[in-house]
Design an enzyme around this catalytic site. Structure first.
Site, mmCIF file in Angstrom:
data_model
loop_
_atom_site.group_PDB
_atom_site.id
_atom_site.type_symbol
_atom_site.label_atom_id
_atom_site.label_comp_id
_atom_site.label_asym_id
_atom_site.label_seq_id
_atom_site.Cartn_x
_atom_site.Cartn_y
_atom_site.Cartn_z
ATOM 1 N N CYS A 1 -2.695 6.395 9.032
ATOM 2 C CA CYS A 1 -1.831 5.751 9.885
ATOM 3 C C CYS A 1 -2.361 4.668 10.590
ATOM 4 O O CYS A 1 -3.067 4.733 11.203
ATOM 5 C CB CYS A 1 -1.227 6.657 10.850
ATOM 6 S SG CYS A 1 -0.377 8.194 10.280
ATOM 7 N N GLU B 1 0.858 -1.183 0.039
ATOM 8 C CA GLU B 1 0.038 0.015 0.241
ATOM 9 C C GLU B 1 0.897 1.076 0.083
ATOM 10 O O GLU B 1 2.015 1.321 0.615
ATOM 11 C CB GLU B 1 -0.855 -0.099 1.481
ATOM 12 C CG GLU B 1 -1.763 -1.081 1.270
ATOM 13 C CD GLU B 1 -3.028 -0.900 1.857
ATOM 14 O OE1 GLU B 1 -3.248 0.385 2.342
ATOM 15 O OE2 GLU B 1 -3.607 -1.882 2.424
ATOM 16 N N LEU C 1 7.274 6.520 19.850
ATOM 17 C CA LEU C 1 7.367 6.417 21.238
ATOM 18 C C LEU C 1 5.868 5.750 21.808
ATOM 19 O O LEU C 1 6.182 4.589 22.423
ATOM 20 C CB LEU C 1 7.757 7.747 21.826
ATOM 21 C CG LEU C 1 8.729 7.892 22.972
ATOM 22 C CD1 LEU C 1 9.994 7.122 22.606
ATOM 23 C CD2 LEU C 1 8.925 9.345 23.559
ATOM 24 N N HIS C 2 5.104 6.437 21.592
ATOM 25 C CA HIS C 2 3.640 6.100 21.831
ATOM 26 C C HIS C 2 3.570 5.920 23.393
ATOM 27 O O HIS C 2 2.297 5.617 23.799
ATOM 28 C CB HIS C 2 3.422 4.771 21.212
ATOM 29 C CG HIS C 2 3.524 4.798 19.771
ATOM 30 N ND1 HIS C 2 3.249 6.076 19.082
ATOM 31 C CD2 HIS C 2 3.781 4.084 18.694
ATOM 32 C CE1 HIS C 2 3.717 5.827 17.685
ATOM 33 N NE2 HIS C 2 3.618 4.625 17.515
ATOM 34 N N CYS D 1 -1.835 -1.456 15.475
ATOM 35 C CA CYS D 1 -1.457 -1.224 13.969
ATOM 36 C C CYS D 1 -1.966 -2.510 13.153
ATOM 37 O O CYS D 1 -1.754 -3.700 13.479
ATOM 38 C CB CYS D 1 0.040 -1.067 13.623
ATOM 39 S SG CYS D 1 0.400 -0.946 12.041
ATOM 40 N N ASN E 1 -6.208 5.959 15.110
ATOM 41 C CA ASN E 1 -7.021 5.529 14.153
ATOM 42 C C ASN E 1 -7.589 4.045 14.376
ATOM 43 O O ASN E 1 -6.748 3.162 14.508
ATOM 44 C CB ASN E 1 -6.394 5.724 12.555
ATOM 45 C CG ASN E 1 -5.874 7.189 12.343
ATOM 46 O OD1 ASN E 1 -6.692 8.000 12.746
ATOM 47 N ND2 ASN E 1 -4.743 7.229 12.093
ATOM 48 N N GLU F 1 8.820 -1.708 8.764
ATOM 49 C CA GLU F 1 9.714 -1.146 9.741
ATOM 50 C C GLU F 1 10.959 -0.674 8.765
ATOM 51 O O GLU F 1 11.676 -1.499 8.535
ATOM 52 C CB GLU F 1 10.132 -1.970 10.771
ATOM 53 C CG GLU F 1 11.509 -1.457 11.640
ATOM 54 C CD GLU F 1 11.066 -0.045 12.249
ATOM 55 O OE1 GLU F 1 10.405 0.459 12.633
ATOM 56 O OE2 GLU F 1 12.320 0.698 11.915
ATOM 57 N N CYS G 1 4.885 -6.491 8.237
ATOM 58 C CA CYS G 1 5.655 -5.755 9.359
ATOM 59 C C CYS G 1 5.882 -6.788 10.151
ATOM 60 O O CYS G 1 4.841 -7.352 10.600
ATOM 61 C CB CYS G 1 5.305 -4.269 9.576
ATOM 62 S SG CYS G 1 6.365 -3.627 10.939
ATOM 63 N N CYS H 1 3.146 8.605 1.441
ATOM 64 C CA CYS H 1 3.376 7.850 2.682
ATOM 65 C C CYS H 1 3.663 6.446 1.771
ATOM 66 O O CYS H 1 3.091 5.657 1.329
ATOM 67 C CB CYS H 1 2.182 7.503 3.365
ATOM 68 S SG CYS H 1 2.336 6.474 4.733
ATOM 69 N N CYS I 1 3.081 -4.487 16.537
ATOM 70 C CA CYS I 1 2.464 -3.326 17.364
ATOM 71 C C CYS I 1 1.144 -3.635 17.383
ATOM 72 O O CYS I 1 0.423 -3.664 16.476
ATOM 73 C CB CYS I 1 2.709 -1.930 16.931
ATOM 74 S SG CYS I 1 4.636 -1.604 17.063
HETATM 75 N N1 SAH Z 1 7.344 1.056 11.363
HETATM 76 C C1 SAH Z 1 7.425 2.433 11.467
HETATM 77 C C2 SAH Z 1 6.581 3.100 10.362
HETATM 78 C C3 SAH Z 1 5.086 2.462 10.005
HETATM 79 S S1 SAH Z 1 3.832 3.325 11.174
HETATM 80 C C4 SAH Z 1 6.974 2.934 12.584
HETATM 81 O O1 SAH Z 1 6.655 2.187 13.442
HETATM 82 O O2 SAH Z 1 7.127 4.291 13.151
HETATM 83 C C5 SAH Z 1 3.820 4.977 10.883
HETATM 84 C C6 SAH Z 1 3.071 5.593 12.180
HETATM 85 O O3 SAH Z 1 1.605 5.241 12.400
HETATM 86 C C7 SAH Z 1 3.895 5.146 13.332
HETATM 87 O O4 SAH Z 1 4.218 6.148 14.272
HETATM 88 C C8 SAH Z 1 2.719 4.163 13.963
HETATM 89 O O5 SAH Z 1 2.929 3.946 15.284
HETATM 90 C C9 SAH Z 1 1.420 4.929 13.395
HETATM 91 N N2 SAH Z 1 0.192 4.060 13.625
HETATM 92 C C10 SAH Z 1 0.144 2.768 13.461
HETATM 93 N N3 SAH Z 1 -1.169 2.394 13.935
HETATM 94 C C11 SAH Z 1 -1.654 3.496 13.926
HETATM 95 C C12 SAH Z 1 -3.037 3.539 14.258
HETATM 96 N N4 SAH Z 1 -3.941 2.465 14.220
HETATM 97 N N5 SAH Z 1 -3.420 4.945 14.509
HETATM 98 C C13 SAH Z 1 -2.496 5.999 14.497
HETATM 99 N N6 SAH Z 1 -1.544 5.848 14.111
HETATM 100 C C14 SAH Z 1 -1.020 4.675 13.976
#
Ligand code: SAH
Length: 346
Positions: free
Chosen positions: A337, A98, A219-220, A125, A294, A166, A118, A111, A122
């Site tokens: 995202c 995508e 970071l999250h 995601c 999201n 990643e 991946c 993007c 996480c």
């Molecule tokens: N693997 C990389 C890049 C891909 S994700 C990373 O982890 O940074 C790109 C961004 O979208 C990351 O910050 C990720 O954590 C975020 N993301 C993933 N799932 C999401 C969701 N459901 N809602 C909002 N952001 C999300």
């Protein structure tokens, strides 16, 4: 960054520099200036086949028809109400990835994906649900940008490596793609962002390339306990070690780091979390980008209300942290995202 010449023979042309393309045309018995033409037609005009290059002699064009340029096939395209376009692209081995095109008044951001799937898993995601299938090659990354550029009929201004995958687990190809996007496609390095969840030792290794591109770190969470709940790999990479590596990155490159922080209602969006986060990033050349969650169907996290988001911002500001909130784009096309997954519409 140099590629072995034996490797060049089997690689598609897309992703190669002007010098490499010039060497290639000369190997084909053509004069050197055809390399410059080839470069222009691949990257500026965005041809999908070498046979389209009308400035080349007819006979040679016919011979070139069988050469793999490295463009992928458009499998599916959907447009969100806000103008965000999601593309499913089919690669030469049939895998689907995508890519998202995000237009704003002044910009066109792409993007891009760096892997098919991946491995990080996480739990908020969608991409992580299917695991990793493989790394993307350099040309498969560059192709995504050319596809969006030609579909919009407009030059791409910004690139974020925030699609599937990643990037730092595929850092060699991502690095070559950044070079090509910068020098061949003509996108300023400062308009390119690489987003990583953090892989031990890889941020340090990335710093050694001294790129002008931005590094964004997902970071999250403001503490190890919450981070481990969201990101399985955090168990092997404590927050403290990750932050130390980010600090090293800042020292080596002289560039600030962006910290991405998904806001999940009740879980990491309380004032105490904002204070904890501020304590980590204070005195750090950095910037916090908040991402309201999201929704994806597999988990029942909640996106905080706009008021809760604003309260979080207020506390961070009071604590002296540079902060912005990412505007959600592409939600109805499942292009926002974390909503990208290859399993749909295969
Ligand atoms: N693997 C990389 C890049 C891909 S994700 C990373 O982890 O940074 C790109 C961004 O979208 C990351 O910050 C990720 O954590 C975020 N993301 C993933 N799932 C999401 C969701 N459901 N809602 C909002 N952001 C999300």
């Amino acid at each position: 960054m140099s590629v072995q010449s034996s490797e060049i023979v089997s690689l598609p042309l897309l992703g190669r520099s002007k010098t490499e393309l010039t060497e290639w045309v000369q190997q084909q018995g053509q004069p050197a200036y055809r390399g410059k033409q080839l470069h222009e037609w691949i990257y500026d005009k965005g041809v999908r086949s070498l046979a389209e290059i009308s400035v080349f002699p007819k006979q040679w064009r016919a011979a070139l028809e069988t050469i793999d340029l490295g463009r992928s096939q458009l499998h599916y395209r959907s447009v969100s109400r806000d103008g965000t376009v999601k593309y499913l692209l089919r690669l030469s081995d049939g895998q689907i990835i995508e890519t998202v095109g995000i237009p704003t008044e002044k910009r066109l951001t792409v993007c891009v994906s760096s892997q098919v799937g991946c491995p990080m898993a996480c739990n908020f995601c969608a991409t992580g649900k299917g695991g990793l299938l493989r790394n993307l090659h350099t040309h498969e990354i560059v192709d995504q940008v050319l596809t969006v550029q030609s579909d919009f009929g407009q030059r791409v201004s910004n690139i974020v490596f925030m699609g599937m995958g990643e990037p730092l687990l595929n850092d060699e190809n991502v690095l070559k793609a950044v070079r090509s996007l910068n020098q061949d496609v003509g996108i300023g390095q400062r308009s390119i962002t690489i987003s990583t969840v953090g892989i031990p030792g890889r941020i340090r290794r990335w710093a050694d390339h001294h790129l002008q591109a931005t590094l964004a770190v997902s970071l999250h969470a403001s503490n190890q306990e919450v981070r481990e709940k969201l990101i399985p790999s955090a168990k092997q990479y404590p927050l403290k070690a990750l932050l130390e590596e980010c600090q090293e990155y800042v020292e080596i490159t002289g560039r600030r780091v962006t910290f991405e922080y998904i806001l999940l209602s009740e879980l990491n969006d309380l004032p105490q979390h904002a204070i904890e986060l501020a304590n980590h990033v204070r005195g750090f050349q950095s910037h916090v980008n908040l991402i309201p969650y999201n929704p994806i169907k597999e988990v029942d996290y909640k996106r905080p209300s706009p008021k809760r988001v604003q309260d979080f911002v207020t506390v961070l500001k009071q604590e002296g942290v540079a902060v912005s909130v990412r505007q959600t784009r592409g939600l109805e096309a499942d292009a926002a995202c974390g909503q990208l997954r290859a399993s749909t519409l295969r």
